[in-house]
Design a protein around this motif. Structure first.
Motif, PDB file in Angstrom:
ATOM      1  N   VAL A 112     -20.245   5.755  -3.555  1.00  0.00           N
ATOM      2  CA  VAL A 112     -20.798   4.941  -2.462  1.00  0.00           C
ATOM      3  C   VAL A 112     -19.787   4.853  -1.325  1.00  0.00           C
ATOM      4  CG1 VAL A 112     -21.604   2.653  -1.822  1.00  0.00           C
ATOM      5  CG2 VAL A 112     -22.245   3.620  -4.026  1.00  0.00           C
ATOM      6  N   TRP A 113     -18.542   4.586  -1.715  1.00  0.00           N
ATOM      7  CA  TRP A 113     -17.501   4.491  -0.674  1.00  0.00           C
ATOM      8  C   TRP A 113     -17.290   5.823   0.021  1.00  0.00           C
ATOM      9  CZ3 TRP A 113     -15.427   0.406   1.605  1.00  0.00           C
ATOM     10  CH2 TRP A 113     -15.570  -0.840   0.979  1.00  0.00           C
ATOM     11  N   ALA A 114     -17.414   6.900  -0.742  1.00  0.00           N
ATOM     12  CA  ALA A 114     -17.257   8.215  -0.123  1.00  0.00           C
ATOM     13  C   ALA A 114     -18.336   8.427   0.931  1.00  0.00           C
ATOM     14  CB  ALA A 114     -17.320   9.311  -1.183  1.00  0.00           C
ATOM     15  N   GLU A 115     -19.587   8.034   0.617  1.00  0.00           N
ATOM     16  CA  GLU A 115     -20.674   8.167   1.589  1.00  0.00           C
ATOM     17  C   GLU A 115     -20.421   7.274   2.797  1.00  0.00           C
ATOM     18  OE1 GLU A 115     -23.175  10.158   1.718  1.00  0.00           O
ATOM     19  OE2 GLU A 115     -23.537  10.908  -0.304  1.00  0.00           O
ATOM     20  N   ILE A 116     -19.920   6.070   2.517  1.00  0.00           N
ATOM     21  CA  ILE A 116     -19.626   5.161   3.641  1.00  0.00           C
ATOM     22  C   ILE A 116     -18.570   5.781   4.548  1.00  0.00           C
ATOM     23  CG2 ILE A 116     -18.590   2.938   4.244  1.00  0.00           C
ATOM     24  CD1 ILE A 116     -19.947   1.776   1.767  1.00  0.00           C
ATOM     25  N   ALA A 117     -17.540   6.368   3.926  1.00  0.00           N
ATOM     26  CA  ALA A 117     -16.482   6.985   4.732  1.00  0.00           C
ATOM     27  C   ALA A 117     -17.036   8.123   5.575  1.00  0.00           C
ATOM     28  CB  ALA A 117     -15.360   7.492   3.820  1.00  0.00           C
ATOM     29  N   VAL A 118     -17.888   8.959   4.961  1.00  0.00           N
ATOM     30  CA  VAL A 118     -18.468  10.079   5.709  1.00  0.00           C
ATOM     31  C   VAL A 118     -19.349   9.554   6.841  1.00  0.00           C
ATOM     32  CG1 VAL A 118     -20.048  12.025   5.549  1.00  0.00           C
ATOM     33  CG2 VAL A 118     -18.320  11.688   3.790  1.00  0.00           C
ATOM     34  N   ALA A 119     -20.144   8.504   6.547  1.00  0.00           N
ATOM     35  CA  ALA A 119     -21.007   7.934   7.583  1.00  0.00           C
ATOM     36  C   ALA A 119     -20.168   7.370   8.727  1.00  0.00           C
ATOM     37  CB  ALA A 119     -21.892   6.840   6.991  1.00  0.00           C
ATOM     38  N   ALA A 120     -19.052   6.707   8.386  1.00  0.00           N
ATOM     39  CA  ALA A 120     -18.191   6.141   9.427  1.00  0.00           C
ATOM     40  C   ALA A 120     -17.609   7.251  10.289  1.00  0.00           C
ATOM     41  CB  ALA A 120     -17.060   5.321   8.792  1.00  0.00           C
ATOM     42  N   LEU A 121     -17.187   8.320   9.622  1.00  0.00           N
ATOM     43  CA  LEU A 121     -16.615   9.449  10.370  1.00  0.00           C
ATOM     44  C   LEU A 121     -17.672  10.065  11.280  1.00  0.00           C
ATOM     45  CD1 LEU A 121     -14.134  11.311  10.699  1.00  0.00           C
ATOM     46  CD2 LEU A 121     -15.220  12.820   9.018  1.00  0.00           C
ATOM     47  N   ALA A 122     -18.865  10.318  10.715  1.00  0.00           N
ATOM     48  CA  ALA A 122     -19.924  10.931  11.514  1.00  0.00           C
ATOM     49  C   ALA A 122     -20.296  10.027  12.680  1.00  0.00           C
ATOM     50  CB  ALA A 122     -21.145  11.199  10.635  1.00  0.00           C
ATOM     51  N   GLY A 123     -20.408   8.728  12.402  1.00  0.00           N
ATOM     52  CA  GLY A 123     -20.759   7.783  13.461  1.00  0.00           C
ATOM     53  C   GLY A 123     -19.730   7.774  14.571  1.00  0.00           C
ATOM     54  N   SER A 124     -18.441   7.815  14.186  1.00  0.00           N
ATOM     55  CA  SER A 124     -17.390   7.794  15.215  1.00  0.00           C
ATOM     56  C   SER A 124     -17.415   9.061  16.045  1.00  0.00           C
ATOM     57  CB  SER A 124     -16.003   7.651  14.582  1.00  0.00           C
ATOM     58  OG  SER A 124     -16.030   6.680  13.598  1.00  0.00           O
ATOM     59  N   VAL A 125     -17.634  10.195  15.387  1.00  0.00           N
ATOM     60  CA  VAL A 125     -17.683  11.452  16.129  1.00  0.00           C
ATOM     61  C   VAL A 125     -18.865  11.431  17.107  1.00  0.00           C
ATOM     62  CG1 VAL A 125     -18.102  13.926  15.933  1.00  0.00           C
ATOM     63  CG2 VAL A 125     -16.509  12.809  14.376  1.00  0.00           C
ATOM     64  N   PHE A 126     -20.006  10.985  16.618  1.00  0.00           N
ATOM     65  CA  PHE A 126     -21.212  10.889  17.424  1.00  0.00           C
ATOM     66  C   PHE A 126     -20.949  10.018  18.654  1.00  0.00           C
ATOM     67  CE2 PHE A 126     -26.077  10.163  16.713  1.00  0.00           C
ATOM     68  CZ  PHE A 126     -26.323  10.772  17.922  1.00  0.00           C
ATOM     69  N   TYR A 127     -20.439   8.810  18.392  1.00  0.00           N
ATOM     70  CA  TYR A 127     -20.150   7.869  19.471  1.00  0.00           C
ATOM     71  C   TYR A 127     -19.124   8.458  20.428  1.00  0.00           C
ATOM     72  CZ  TYR A 127     -19.223   3.333  21.642  1.00  0.00           C
ATOM     73  OH  TYR A 127     -19.092   2.303  22.528  1.00  0.00           O
ATOM     74  N   GLY A 128     -18.106   9.097  19.847  1.00  0.00           N
ATOM     75  CA  GLY A 128     -17.044   9.669  20.670  1.00  0.00           C
ATOM     76  C   GLY A 128     -17.564  10.753  21.605  1.00  0.00           C
TER      77      GLY A 128
END
Ligand code: ATP
Ligand code: MG
Lengths: 273, 377
Positions: free
Chosen positions: B340-356
């Motif tokens: 679950v945490w791994a998915e959260i980490a990937v989602a956070a990374l993807a979200g930051s890249v998207f936003y960036g």
């Protein structure tokens, strides 16, 4: 709409008239009740004239220019521009307008700001370039073509907005205190340039100013206005020759006209007290 | 700022060192692999020496470097010493950890006060400061969860999450493809584009504006995620139903912001266009849309976050056996919290890249706006 056109054409006896106002009045409906910005203005401006409007703040100078430009609708009387309604004149691109502030678009460079009206009327690129270059030269902004408005001083921005109106090249030029923000030397220079341009092109110019010397130096006619309600109190014909070097401003003739304008302004003010 | 002055962070770090020394040892007596005296001394020495050295330095950069080495060296030794002894840490362990953290804080404070001349150094600093910040979140998380023996199910240490990410790359990649490259991207593009087009229609057609905007404002206040089960009924289990949720979630922020942006151009500018007898579309493209750009980008940024949340949560309501939301909901049921945490980490990374990416495009296109160029209006 059609009716007013016919009436305007019918009443326009003078073929030479560019602006013809008859019993013109404008009342703004505000939250604190009606404000009479213009009342009973009768004025004919002929082709090739240079008319200055002078008067205390709030006397309706800007409002009058905006009525000519079809940016405000009069509530009384009639006005015609080149025998047309203001709306038709605007659609025919009969006038260029210089606003009290520069109103440049911050996302465009200076040269593309100057070229904005040319893009809108759809001139060929080469002619756009030529006109941009010529008018930027005229207001001494050569070298600043690629800058953005916010990289320029307020006075330079105002000069760019003048260049934009000149590039538009309409026969009637409406200028609302265009030189208010400029220093004395630049102002003198631009006054000379404007006068030369006016003589060469036979444009009709309506020019709002707060400066008596500027009004006298530039104009063939000076319209003195007074507030509450905004109205024309005096119209002074200039007797100065068409050829006007800057030092004409020390001549007795010049000073006499300036004194008359001053008296007219004083008379307008005394109504208030 | 004077670098040779004793700062409160450094002073407190020295006090913590002293208290730690009097309360030794670092690990409980039952520890399986007790830390040697040498390691403890080395940690204390690193913290104390770099603390003292930091204000004896001649330049800010030098004291920052000393603090950097001291803080991170001590943290590394502490974390290395705890492995095999999870849950056995005693007070001095946490005191020294806090002392190292204070040194890192001081280090960042000095770094942010530096005014380097060369642009490379500026870029380096701009990246270094948030990197130290982020690293310390992970260091504290790792050291505390392992030192105090926090149950794995409550909060796994980052090293375990990283290991899980490393072991499950194919699964994570499939989930990202399903959720982000299908549902989020499709929904985001369609939702934003239709919000934009409807905003222009509403601008053109007054009755749409009067009717649609109040509804738009109301709908954007509703918890739209509630429609997810209905979308699953309508569009099936595949990614299309998730994209539909994303479209609904992103449509209204874009509509409301674009309409506000279209009203943002000044009166004088619009009068100017009027004097040129400019047509509706000319005024729209040359004046009103450029003036609306900051509002539109605002919506694009808000929507980049909303789209991700929408797609992940929508998968909770039924999906094929792939997708980030699906993985989170099934793995939590199996107590595989590290996944679950791994998915959260990937989602956070993807979200930051998207936003960036959106923020980067914004900076490039609205360079003229006072908030971007940082000048007068
Ligand atoms: N849009 C408006 N609504 C209400 N009142 C207005 C509006 N525009 C102008 N007025 C009022 O009309 C009067 C004339 O204004 P106007 O701007 O024409 O003055 P002005 O002679 O140009 O003054 P200044 O020299 O300060 O520019 C003022 O009393 C002003 O308050
Ligand atoms: Mg005015």
């Amino acid at each position: 709409m059609l009716m007013t056109v016919n009436q305007a054409t019918a009443t326009s006896v003078n073929q030479n008239a560019v602006v013809e106002a008859r019993k013109l009045g404008l009342t703004f409906q505000t939250n604190d009740g009606p404000v009479r910005a213009l009342s009973d203005v009768n004025l004919t401006i002929n082709k090739g004239e240079f008319v200055s409007f002078i008067g205390p703040s709030g006397c309706g100078k800007t409002t009058f220019l905006r009525v000519i430009a079809d940016l405000e609708q009069p509530t009384e009387g009639k006005i015609s521009i080149n025998g047309m309604t203001p709306e038709q004149a605007r659609q025919a691109r009969a006038y260029g307008y210089v606003f009290q502030a520069a109103a440049l678009f911050p996302w465009r460079t200076i040269e593309s700001n100057v070229g904005l009206p040319l893009e809108i009327i759809g001139l060929p690129k080469a002619e756009q370039q030529e006109r941009i270059k010529r008018t930027m030269d005229l207001v001494n902004l050569t070298g600043f073509e690629k800058k953005y408005p916010w990289q320029l001083s307020g006075g330079m921005q105002q000069r760019a907005s003048i260049a934009r109106a000149l590039a538009f090249d309409a026969d009637l030029l409406l200028m609302d205190e265009p030189f208010g923000a400029l220093d004395e030397i630049v102002r003198d220079h631009l006054n000379e340039q404007l006068l030369r341009l006016w003589r060469q092109t036979n444009k009709t110019i309506c020019f709002v100013t707060h400066s008596i010397p500027e009004a006298v130096y530039l104009s063939t006619r000076i319209v003195v206005m007074s507030p509450r309600p905004g109205r024309v109190t005096d119209v002074i014909e200039s007797t100065l020759p068409a050829e006007r070097p800057l030092d004409i401003r020390e001549s007795p003739e010049f000073l006499a006209i300036a004194a008359r304008v001053r008296d007219g302004l004083r008379a307008g003010h005394s109504y208030e007290d | 700022m004077s670098f040779s002055r004793l700062s409160w962070q450094v002073a407190l770090a020295l006090v913590l060192c002293a208290v730690a020394m009097t309360t030794m040892p670092m690990l409980a007596a039952e520890a399986a692999a007790p830390m040697s005296n040498g390691t403890s001394t080395l940690v204390i020495g690193l913290v104390a020496l770099s603390a003292v050295a930091s204000f004896a330095m001649f330049s800010g950069a030098a004291s920052a470097a000393v603090l950097f080495i001291g803080a991170h060296g001590a943290a590394w030794l502490l974390i290395a010493g705890i492995s095999g002894n999870e849950g056995m840490a005693r007070m001095p362990y946490f005191l020294l950890l806090a002392a190292a953290w204070l040194l890192a804080w001081r280090c960042v404070a000095i770094l942010s006060a530096l005014k380097p001349q060369s642009p490379q150094a500026k870029t380096f600093l701009r990246l270094l400061i948030p990197a130290i910040f982020g690293a310390w979140i992970l260091i504290l998380w790792e050291a505390v969860t392992r030192g105090a023996g926090v149950p794995f199910i409550l909060l796994p240490p980052p090293s375990a999450i990283a290991a899980r990410i490393g072991n499950s790359l194919p699964i994570l990649a499939a989930d990202v493809r399903q959720t982000i490259f299908k549902a989020v991207l499709f929904g985001y593009i369609v939702g934003c584009a239709s919000g934009f087009v409807v905003a222009i229609l509403a601008d053109r057609v007054p009755f749409l504006r009067r009717g649609l905007l109040p509804i738009g404002n109301m709908v954007s206040a509703l918890p739209i995620i509630g429609v997810a089960p209905i979308m699953v009924i309508w569009f099936g289990f595949e990614w299309q139903s998730k994209a539909a949720v994303v479209i609904i979630m992103t449509f209204f922020p874009m509509l409301v912001n674009t309409v506000a942006g279209l009203a943002a151009s000044g009166h004088m500018e619009r009068d100017l266009m009027r004097t040129y007898a400019s047509s509706y579309w000319q005024t729209l493209f040359k004046l009103r849309l450029p003036a609306a750009a900051p509002f539109i980008f605002n919506a694009l940024k808000i929507n980049s976050t909303l789209a991700l949340i929408g797609a992940i949560v929508a998968e909770f309501f039924g999906t094929p056996i792939v997708g980030m939301g699906f993985r989170i909901s099934t793995e939590i049921g199996r107590m595989n919290v590290d996944m679950v945490w791994a998915e959260i980490a990937v989602a956070a990374l993807a979200g930051s890249v998207f936003y960036g990416v959106v923020a980067f495009i914004e900076r490039a296109t609205t360079f003229w706006h006072p908030s971007v160029r940082g000048g007068r209006a």
